[in-house]
Design a protein around this motif. Structure first.
Motif, PDB file in Angstrom:
ATOM      1  N   LYS A  13      -9.339 -20.991  -2.669  1.00 37.03           N
ATOM      2  CA  LYS A  13      -8.447 -21.303  -3.432  1.00 37.03           C
ATOM      3  C   LYS A  13      -8.702 -21.633  -5.160  1.00 37.03           C
ATOM      4  O   LYS A  13      -8.070 -21.284  -6.010  1.00 37.03           O
ATOM      5  CB  LYS A  13      -7.608 -22.639  -2.870  1.00 37.03           C
ATOM      6  CG  LYS A  13      -6.743 -22.381  -1.562  1.00 37.03           C
ATOM      7  CD  LYS A  13      -6.153 -23.575  -1.045  1.00 37.03           C
ATOM      8  CE  LYS A  13      -5.352 -23.244  -0.014  1.00 37.03           C
ATOM      9  NZ  LYS A  13      -4.576 -24.355   0.401  1.00 37.03           N
ATOM     10  N   SER A  35      -7.804 -19.328  -8.244  1.00 35.99           N
ATOM     11  CA  SER A  35      -6.954 -20.004  -9.426  1.00 35.99           C
ATOM     12  C   SER A  35      -7.937 -19.761 -10.655  1.00 35.99           C
ATOM     13  O   SER A  35      -7.386 -19.697 -11.684  1.00 35.99           O
ATOM     14  CB  SER A  35      -6.916 -21.448  -9.038  1.00 35.99           C
ATOM     15  OG  SER A  35      -6.065 -21.582  -7.829  1.00 35.99           O
ATOM     16  N   ASN A  77      -6.844 -16.137 -11.819  1.00 34.90           N
ATOM     17  CA  ASN A  77      -5.673 -16.265 -12.387  1.00 34.90           C
ATOM     18  C   ASN A  77      -5.265 -17.051 -13.332  1.00 34.90           C
ATOM     19  O   ASN A  77      -4.051 -17.140 -13.950  1.00 34.90           O
ATOM     20  CB  ASN A  77      -4.738 -16.295 -10.924  1.00 34.90           C
ATOM     21  CG  ASN A  77      -4.737 -15.336  -9.985  1.00 34.90           C
ATOM     22  OD1 ASN A  77      -4.671 -14.187 -10.562  1.00 34.90           O
ATOM     23  ND2 ASN A  77      -4.462 -15.578  -8.974  1.00 34.90           N
ATOM     24  N   CYS A 130      -4.827 -20.196 -13.201  1.00 32.68           N
ATOM     25  CA  CYS A 130      -3.850 -21.140 -12.862  1.00 32.68           C
ATOM     26  C   CYS A 130      -4.296 -22.649 -13.140  1.00 32.68           C
ATOM     27  O   CYS A 130      -5.272 -23.091 -12.260  1.00 32.68           O
ATOM     28  CB  CYS A 130      -3.256 -20.928 -11.636  1.00 32.68           C
ATOM     29  SG  CYS A 130      -1.894 -22.398 -11.382  1.00 32.68           S
ATOM     30  N   CYS A 147      -3.263 -25.413 -10.264  1.00 31.77           N
ATOM     31  CA  CYS A 147      -4.101 -24.980  -9.128  1.00 31.77           C
ATOM     32  C   CYS A 147      -5.474 -25.437  -9.026  1.00 31.77           C
ATOM     33  O   CYS A 147      -5.889 -25.861  -8.023  1.00 31.77           O
ATOM     34  CB  CYS A 147      -3.557 -23.570  -8.494  1.00 31.77           C
ATOM     35  SG  CYS A 147      -1.848 -23.407  -8.206  1.00 31.77           S
ATOM     36  N   LEU A 148      -5.879 -25.085 -10.171  1.00 32.75           N
ATOM     37  CA  LEU A 148      -7.484 -25.439 -10.393  1.00 32.75           C
ATOM     38  C   LEU A 148      -7.452 -27.079 -10.250  1.00 32.75           C
ATOM     39  O   LEU A 148      -8.505 -27.682  -9.783  1.00 32.75           O
ATOM     40  CB  LEU A 148      -8.152 -25.223 -11.477  1.00 32.75           C
ATOM     41  CG  LEU A 148      -8.610 -23.484 -11.732  1.00 32.75           C
ATOM     42  CD1 LEU A 148      -8.772 -23.132 -13.006  1.00 32.75           C
ATOM     43  CD2 LEU A 148      -9.598 -23.654 -10.504  1.00 32.75           C
ATOM     44  N   ILE A 181      -2.245 -18.505  -2.103  1.00 32.41           N
ATOM     45  CA  ILE A 181      -2.817 -19.010  -3.015  1.00 32.41           C
ATOM     46  C   ILE A 181      -2.652 -18.108  -4.343  1.00 32.41           C
ATOM     47  O   ILE A 181      -2.239 -18.647  -5.301  1.00 32.41           O
ATOM     48  CB  ILE A 181      -4.285 -19.394  -3.225  1.00 32.41           C
ATOM     49  CG1 ILE A 181      -4.624 -20.229  -4.385  1.00 32.41           C
ATOM     50  CG2 ILE A 181      -5.410 -18.034  -2.985  1.00 32.41           C
ATOM     51  CD1 ILE A 181      -3.735 -21.534  -4.528  1.00 32.41           C
ATOM     52  N   ASN A 191      -0.442 -19.468  -7.358  1.00 27.84           N
ATOM     53  CA  ASN A 191      -0.755 -19.153  -8.694  1.00 27.84           C
ATOM     54  C   ASN A 191       0.009 -18.722  -9.797  1.00 27.84           C
ATOM     55  O   ASN A 191       0.198 -19.046 -10.884  1.00 27.84           O
ATOM     56  CB  ASN A 191      -2.164 -18.451  -8.934  1.00 27.84           C
ATOM     57  CG  ASN A 191      -3.356 -19.107  -8.225  1.00 27.84           C
ATOM     58  OD1 ASN A 191      -4.534 -18.215  -7.988  1.00 27.84           O
ATOM     59  ND2 ASN A 191      -3.484 -20.111  -8.069  1.00 27.84           N
TER      60      ASN A 191
END
Length: 169
Positions: free
Chosen positions: A53, A57, A60, A62, A65-66, A145, A149
């Motif tokens: 994940k 992330s 992408n 994101c 999400c990170l 995920i 993202n």
């Protein structure tokens, strides 16, 4: 999190606003994603799952999400060192097991589809490390995920406010 006084002293950039609240505006889509995420998770080692994940992330971009997955990983006992090195895992292979590396490589191949299909070599390494049921769930978790993202980036979810386990289902 920094205090109000520290923010005034350091003059951080202002926090952006989210574009919209997907969970509120498309609740059935959100609930379906939560169910997909929960189903995909079954049988996948929680450590591998968080590494996947975080890596997706990162790729992408994101930030929400990170923020979420690094906090969850650290709260679950993951080392700061392994989380930090994940963005440069190819040069830091010695921080990860063969199974984790196979999952990270598969994550990159599935996430960055503009490079072409998932290479047979990458899939083969993952198939050596995971049984078929684990691999099916891992692929589903990577897909989930990536969808999260895309929701996070397109709606500009705001990072920095998540607390570990906040969305535990």
């Amino acid at each position: 999190m920094t205090t109000h006084t520290e923010n005034e002293t350091k003059r951080y950039a202002p926090e952006h606003s989210p574009r919209l609240d997907l969970a509120k505006l498309a609740p059935e889509v959100y609930k379906a994603m939560v169910r997909l995420d929960a189903a995909a998770r079954h049988g996948v080692d929680p450590t591998v799952l968080e590494l996947v994940k975080i890596r997706a992330s990162q790729l992408n971009h994101c930030a929400f999400c990170l923020d979420m997955h690094t906090k969850d990983a650290l709260a679950a006992g993951e080392s700061v060192e392994r989380v930090i090195q994940l963005s440069a895992w190819e040069e830091s292979r010695h921080f990860y097991t063969a199974k984790e590396i196979a999952a990270i490589e598969l994550t990159e191949a599935i996430t960055v589809l503009t490079d072409g299909f998932v290479p047979d070599e990458v899939y083969g390494k993952a198939a050596e490390q995971f049984d078929e049921t684990e691999l099916a769930h891992l692929i589903a978790a990577i897909t989930a995920i990536n969808a999260w993202n895309r929701f996070g980036v397109s709606t500009r979810m705001v990072p920095g406010h998540y607390t570990p386990g906040q969305y535990a289902h």
